[in-house]
Design an enzyme around this catalytic site. Structure first.
Site, PDB file in Angstrom:
ATOM      1  N   GLY A  69     -48.778 -54.688  79.068  1.00  0.00           N
ATOM      2  CA  GLY A  69     -47.580 -55.396  79.515  1.00  0.00           C
ATOM      3  C   GLY A  69     -47.772 -56.902  79.416  1.00  0.00           C
ATOM      4  N   GLY A 151     -41.701 -44.916  74.354  1.00  0.00           N
ATOM      5  CA  GLY A 151     -42.711 -45.470  73.442  1.00  0.00           C
ATOM      6  C   GLY A 151     -43.948 -44.580  73.421  1.00  0.00           C
ATOM      7  N   ILE A 153     -46.568 -44.298  75.350  1.00  0.00           N
ATOM      8  CA  ILE A 153     -47.028 -43.610  76.570  1.00  0.00           C
ATOM      9  C   ILE A 153     -46.130 -42.408  76.865  1.00  0.00           C
ATOM     10  CG2 ILE A 153     -47.538 -43.864  79.035  1.00  0.00           C
ATOM     11  CD1 ILE A 153     -48.069 -46.869  78.485  1.00  0.00           C
ATOM     12  N   ARG A 181     -30.235 -46.215  67.133  1.00  0.00           N
ATOM     13  CA  ARG A 181     -30.506 -46.717  65.773  1.00  0.00           C
ATOM     14  C   ARG A 181     -29.514 -46.097  64.798  1.00  0.00           C
ATOM     15  NH1 ARG A 181     -34.730 -50.394  67.027  1.00  0.00           N
ATOM     16  NH2 ARG A 181     -34.887 -49.727  69.156  1.00  0.00           N
ATOM     17  N   ASP A 271     -46.477 -45.551  90.615  1.00  0.00           N
ATOM     18  CA  ASP A 271     -47.752 -46.240  90.372  1.00  0.00           C
ATOM     19  C   ASP A 271     -47.556 -47.737  90.548  1.00  0.00           C
ATOM     20  OD1 ASP A 271     -50.449 -46.582  89.525  1.00  0.00           O
ATOM     21  OD2 ASP A 271     -49.747 -47.111  87.515  1.00  0.00           O
ATOM     22  N   HIS A 296     -51.023 -49.174  91.351  1.00  0.00           N
ATOM     23  CA  HIS A 296     -51.054 -49.607  89.944  1.00  0.00           C
ATOM     24  C   HIS A 296     -52.402 -49.246  89.296  1.00  0.00           C
ATOM     25  CE1 HIS A 296     -49.089 -52.706  87.047  1.00  0.00           C
ATOM     26  NE2 HIS A 296     -49.786 -51.817  86.365  1.00  0.00           N
ATOM     27  N   GLY A 298     -52.598 -46.845  86.776  1.00  0.00           N
ATOM     28  CA  GLY A 298     -52.270 -46.033  85.597  1.00  0.00           C
ATOM     29  C   GLY A 298     -53.370 -45.962  84.569  1.00  0.00           C
ATOM     30  N   SER A 299     -53.971 -47.098  84.237  1.00  0.00           N
ATOM     31  CA  SER A 299     -54.964 -47.110  83.149  1.00  0.00           C
ATOM     32  C   SER A 299     -56.400 -47.075  83.664  1.00  0.00           C
ATOM     33  CB  SER A 299     -54.753 -48.362  82.289  1.00  0.00           C
ATOM     34  OG  SER A 299     -54.956 -49.529  83.074  1.00  0.00           O
TER      35      SER A 299
END
Ligand code: DGY
Length: 331
Positions: A69, A151, A153, A181, A271, A296, A298-299
């Site tokens: 981000g 996207g 994730i 699109r 999260d 937070h 997540g990763s």
């Protein structure tokens, strides 16, 4: 650090094992010998705003963030000064998807309530009755799973969720993103064939109304702040859950607390939350038995954080040596 130490560059390293002061950051970044900066996300001292960029060395070539981000960075202003911005896409998709699925299961199966009940010594008072502590089944036939943002994730989340959902009556995946699109039908056909279930773009109101699980994974921008508000939540099914693994301000916290109080949705798993990290035990969502809040994370697995560190440093080295960044933010 080993990769940085192997270069000929002199390093200025935050002396604190934690957040540096903003004054320290602004003082160090002003040094005309500074050509690159590696920063974290989510702490006020690392906000790459006009104050930081105006204070920065005229020789600063790259700011590399240890995050995918970049909502903490004024990218157009940095670029206007010839400063490139690096970030860490891809390497954290699996870890964030794992956390997202964990929140889906925790929320549907009321894990927060269960843990609180034991910690409050209430287990002995819990009757063993057929529907005690039950929640909606993830294997329920013909589930609809909705995404706000679709996207890398989100795609990893779909792969994982398909292991849990019904094989005989598989789920439909709806996703909403900024705009349809020209070749939307082709894109959706490609997704559907890749995942083996129907996947299609929908407007956000349809995602709200049809989904049993709504997962927020879009990036934060002025257009996505408060995307999930009272109006959105009222459209959701009473049995549905909301998961936010993106950025706090995309979900309006007051509206979510009101929706949970009113039983407008079944539960929420977060999260991320507006105001983090200054979120305390008395926060209405933290207190809410129907809401799982984690800080937070997540990763946050070791392999992923090592891969993020490596990419963050590689971007910085590429930037200061005049090479193209491995992953440059383009807006
Ligand atoms: C990211 O990489 O963007 C994570 O949310 C950490 O900020």
């Amino acid at each position: 650090m080993a990769k940085l130490e192997a270069t000929d560059f002199e390093l200025i390293v935050n002396p604190i094992d934690g957040e540096p002061t903003r004054a320290w950051v602004l003082e160090k970044i002003a040094d005309p010998e500074v050509v690159g900066a590696c920063i974290m996300h989510g702490q006020p001292s690392d906000k790459i705003d006009r104050e930081f960029l105006d204070a920065a060395s005229p020789n600063l070539k790259v700011v590399s963030t240890f995050s995918v981000g970049f909502d903490h960075i004024d990218v157009p202003y940095a670029n206007s000064k010839g400063i490139k911005i690096g970030h860490t896409p891809g390497v954290l998709s699996n870890a964030v998807a794992d956390t997202t699925v964990m929140l889906v299961l925790m929320t549907m199966r009321r894990v927060e309530e269960g843990i609180r009940l034991i910690k409050d010594n209430e287990w002995p008072n819990l009757p063993w009755a057929p529907f005690v502590m039950c929640g909606p089944a993830i294997g329920h036939p013909n589930l609809t799973i909705g995404f706000l943002g679709f996207g890398r994730i989100s795609e990893c989340v779909v792969e994982r969720l398909l292991a849990f959902t019904s094989k005989s009556a598989p789920p439909t995946i709806l996703y909403s993103n900024s705009r349809a699109r020209d070749n939307q039908a082709e894109i959706d056909a490609e997704f559907s064939s890749r995942f083996g279930v129907t996947v299609r773009r929908a407007e956000k109101d349809e995602v709200a109304a049809q989904s049993d699980i709504v997962i927020v994974l879009c990036s934060q921008s002025p257009a996505t702040i408060d995307l999930v508000n009272a109006e959105f939540l009222k459209k959701m099914k009473k049995t549905a859950v909301l998961i936010n693994a993106a950025r706090g301000p995309i979900v309006n916290s007051e509206d979510l607390a009101a929706a949970l109080d009113a039983g407008e949705i079944f539960g929420a798993g977060l999260d991320v939350i507006t105001g983090e990290p200054k979120v305390y035990a008395d926060h209405p969502l933290v207190k809410h038995p129907k809401c799982v809040v984690i800080p937070h994370m997540g990763s946050a697995d070791y392999d992923t954080r090592n891969a993020m560190a490596d990419l963050c440093v590689s971007n910085a080295i590429a930037g200061v040596t005049g090479q193209p960044l491995i992953a440059e933010v383009k807006v």
